[in-house]
Design a protein around this motif. Structure first.
Motif, short mmCIF file in Angstrom:
data_model
loop_
_atom_site.label_atom_id
_atom_site.label_comp_id
_atom_site.label_asym_id
_atom_site.label_seq_id
_atom_site.Cartn_x
_atom_site.Cartn_y
_atom_site.Cartn_z
N LEU A 75 3.79 9.72 -9.70
CA LEU A 75 3.44 9.73 -11.25
C LEU A 75 2.16 10.55 -11.50
O LEU A 75 1.79 10.70 -12.60
N ARG A 76 1.81 11.41 -10.48
CA ARG A 76 0.71 12.46 -10.75
C ARG A 76 -0.40 11.62 -11.24
O ARG A 76 -1.44 12.35 -11.87
N VAL A 77 -0.82 10.28 -10.85
CA VAL A 77 -2.08 9.74 -11.07
C VAL A 77 -3.04 9.99 -9.76
O VAL A 77 -4.25 10.36 -10.20
N LEU A 78 -2.57 10.09 -8.64
CA LEU A 78 -3.44 10.35 -7.51
C LEU A 78 -3.11 11.68 -6.97
O LEU A 78 -1.71 12.15 -6.56
N PRO A 79 -3.86 12.69 -6.98
CA PRO A 79 -3.55 14.07 -6.41
C PRO A 79 -3.36 14.07 -5.08
O PRO A 79 -3.73 13.33 -4.30
N THR A 80 -2.56 15.05 -4.66
CA THR A 80 -2.21 15.07 -3.21
C THR A 80 -3.36 15.29 -2.19
O THR A 80 -3.28 14.88 -0.95
N VAL A 81 -4.29 16.13 -2.74
CA VAL A 81 -5.51 16.37 -1.76
C VAL A 81 -6.27 15.10 -1.75
O VAL A 81 -7.28 15.12 -1.04
N ALA A 82 -6.10 14.04 -2.58
CA ALA A 82 -6.98 12.76 -2.35
C ALA A 82 -6.36 11.94 -1.22
O ALA A 82 -6.44 10.49 -1.56
N LEU A 83 -5.19 12.11 -0.61
CA LEU A 83 -4.42 11.24 0.13
C LEU A 83 -5.17 10.62 1.30
O LEU A 83 -4.67 10.00 2.02
N GLY A 84 -6.42 11.15 1.70
CA GLY A 84 -7.24 10.81 2.78
C GLY A 84 -7.40 9.06 2.85
O GLY A 84 -7.06 8.34 3.81
N ALA A 85 -7.68 8.81 1.67
CA ALA A 85 -8.07 7.28 1.43
C ALA A 85 -6.91 6.53 1.73
O ALA A 85 -6.99 5.30 2.41
N PRO A 86 -5.82 6.58 0.95
CA PRO A 86 -4.72 5.86 1.00
C PRO A 86 -4.20 5.90 2.59
O PRO A 86 -3.33 4.66 3.30
N VAL A 87 -4.23 7.11 3.35
CA VAL A 87 -3.68 7.15 4.56
C VAL A 87 -4.67 6.26 5.62
O VAL A 87 -4.18 5.50 6.42
N ALA A 88 -5.81 6.27 5.23
CA ALA A 88 -6.78 5.19 6.07
C ALA A 88 -6.22 3.80 5.76
O ALA A 88 -6.43 3.07 6.72
N ALA A 89 -6.00 3.44 4.49
CA ALA A 89 -5.33 2.18 4.38
C ALA A 89 -4.26 1.69 4.93
O ALA A 89 -3.98 0.58 5.57
N VAL A 90 -3.58 2.69 5.00
CA VAL A 90 -2.17 2.61 5.91
C VAL A 90 -2.30 2.61 7.41
O VAL A 90 -1.87 1.58 7.89
N THR A 94 0.83 -1.29 0.00
CA THR A 94 -0.07 -0.19 0.06
C THR A 94 0.94 1.26 -0.16
O THR A 94 0.58 2.18 -0.72
N LEU A 95 1.93 1.20 0.78
CA LEU A 95 2.85 2.46 0.66
C LEU A 95 3.47 2.55 -0.60
O LEU A 95 3.43 3.74 -0.96
N ALA A 96 3.97 1.57 -1.10
CA ALA A 96 4.80 1.73 -2.39
C ALA A 96 3.80 2.14 -3.34
O ALA A 96 4.06 3.15 -4.26
N ALA A 97 2.31 1.53 -3.54
CA ALA A 97 1.42 2.18 -4.50
C ALA A 97 1.11 3.38 -4.31
O ALA A 97 0.88 4.25 -5.35
#
Length: 354
Positions: free
Chosen positions: A71-86, A61-64
């Protein structure tokens, strides 16, 4: 079923976070569908297997997340969901792995997420606080599980020790009673002049020995899981105790009053108390007369065994009286033993029925 419920919760969380990641990817740019699927799956799917491989899932999950942001696929403002996964994976790592593994995982997570969050102090502070809080909760869960496991192991050890003490007490009562009868009859057989009396004594020795072996096999059978055990002796076995004591030269008058249907533990304790009291009469007072009265009420069982022997006993020697006192104390009852008011010796015990 409980484990299945947890796995279903993880799968649902993976679906929700995957949807949020996909929505974050599509919010700013119109990416091809396969890019959205790969990004969302790489971040969210490890949640579903975090209970099996928490560190591996956290690494993926961290690497993804880092790759998607760089790679600018996911914007920084959308980090909430990945942080929840972490957070999901970091909790599992702290709860299921030792601190030597989970602490480095926490540090790597803080550095990785802070690095792609834009570097703003408030973002770094929020990310660090969230990840550290999740790690603390997971570590606390690990400590609680460890404490409960130790407590369960200690309870099992105490139960094993109590069972060993119980078996030792039962063995003492069985062996002491039957060997006392055997010793008396053997002495009689050695001194009598009549062959008929000698044969009678040998018959008593034979029957007593068989009874003792049967009781010992039943008692030691509790140590074998495949043993076919007989019921523990209770008030119904008092008559046979009186008969065996009579064969050893002690005239026993047994009087059982009330309903003999008492709890098994109470019945066994009363049986052993009477057995030990009769054993003491055989050893110290034979030939003598003995009266054993067992009164059963709705609240307790009262035992009184008196004899007309010399009335002098070495109360500090041996384990018979100690064992009787321990049996009564186990149920919170009362016990007394000593010379009777009109001579002889008297044992009185009252065992509450809980």
């Amino acid at each position: 079923m409980a484990r299945l419920h947890l796995y279903l919760v993880d799968a649902a969380a993976a679906l929700v976070i995957g949807f949020l990641v996909g929505y974050g990817v599509l919010e700013r740019r119109d990416w091809p569908w396969w890019v959205v699927v790969v990004c969302a799956a790489s971040v969210a799917v490890p949640i579903a297997v975090r209970r099996f491989w928490p560190l591996n899932a956290l690494t993926i999950t961290l690497a993804a997340t880092v790759a998607a942001v760089m790679l600018r696929v996911l914007p920084t403002v959308a980090l909430g969901a990945p942080v929840a996964a972490v957070c999901f994976m970091l909790y599992s790592a702290a709860a299921d792995r030792s601190p030597s593994w989970s602490v480095p995982a926490l540090l790597v997570s803080v550095v990785a997420i802070s690095g792609v969050s834009g570097g703003e102090p408030e973002n770094v502070l929020v990310v660090t606080a969230a990840l550290v809080a999740v790690w603390v909760i997971g570590y606390t869960t690990r400590q609680r599980r460890s404490f409960l496991a130790r407590e369960a192991a200690q309870q099992a050890e105490r139960a094993l020790s109590d069972e060993r003490l119980r078996i030792a007490r039962e063995l003492h009562d069985v062996v002491a009673h039957n060997l006392s009868l055997i010793a008396v009859q053997a002495a009689n057989a050695a001194h009598v002049r009549s062959p008929d009396h000698a044969y009678e004594a040998l018959e008593v020795i034979s029957s007593t020995s068989r009874a003792a072996l049967t009781e010992m096999r039943g008692l030691l059978g509790v140590l074998r899981s495949d043993a076919d055990l007989a019921p523990s002796p209770g008030l119904s076995g008092l008559a046979s105790l009186a008969d065996r004591a009579s064969l050893a030269g002690v005239r026993v008058s047994l009087d059982v009053r009330g309903d003999p249907a008492v709890p098994e533990g109470v019945g066994l304790s009363v049986y052993r108390i009477v057995q030990e009291a009769l054993t003491n009469v055989v050893k110290h007072a034979a030939p003598a007369s003995c009266t054993a009265v067992v009164e059963v009420s709705s609240e307790s069982v009262r035992v009184e065994v008196t004899d007309d022997g010399p009335g002098v006993r070495e109360l500090g020697v041996g384990h018979g009286l100690i064992g009787m006192r321990e049996r009564v104390a186990m149920y919170g009852g009362t016990f007394s033993a000593g010379p009777g008011p009109s001579g002889g010796f008297r044992v009185v015990a009252e065992v509450p029925i809980r």
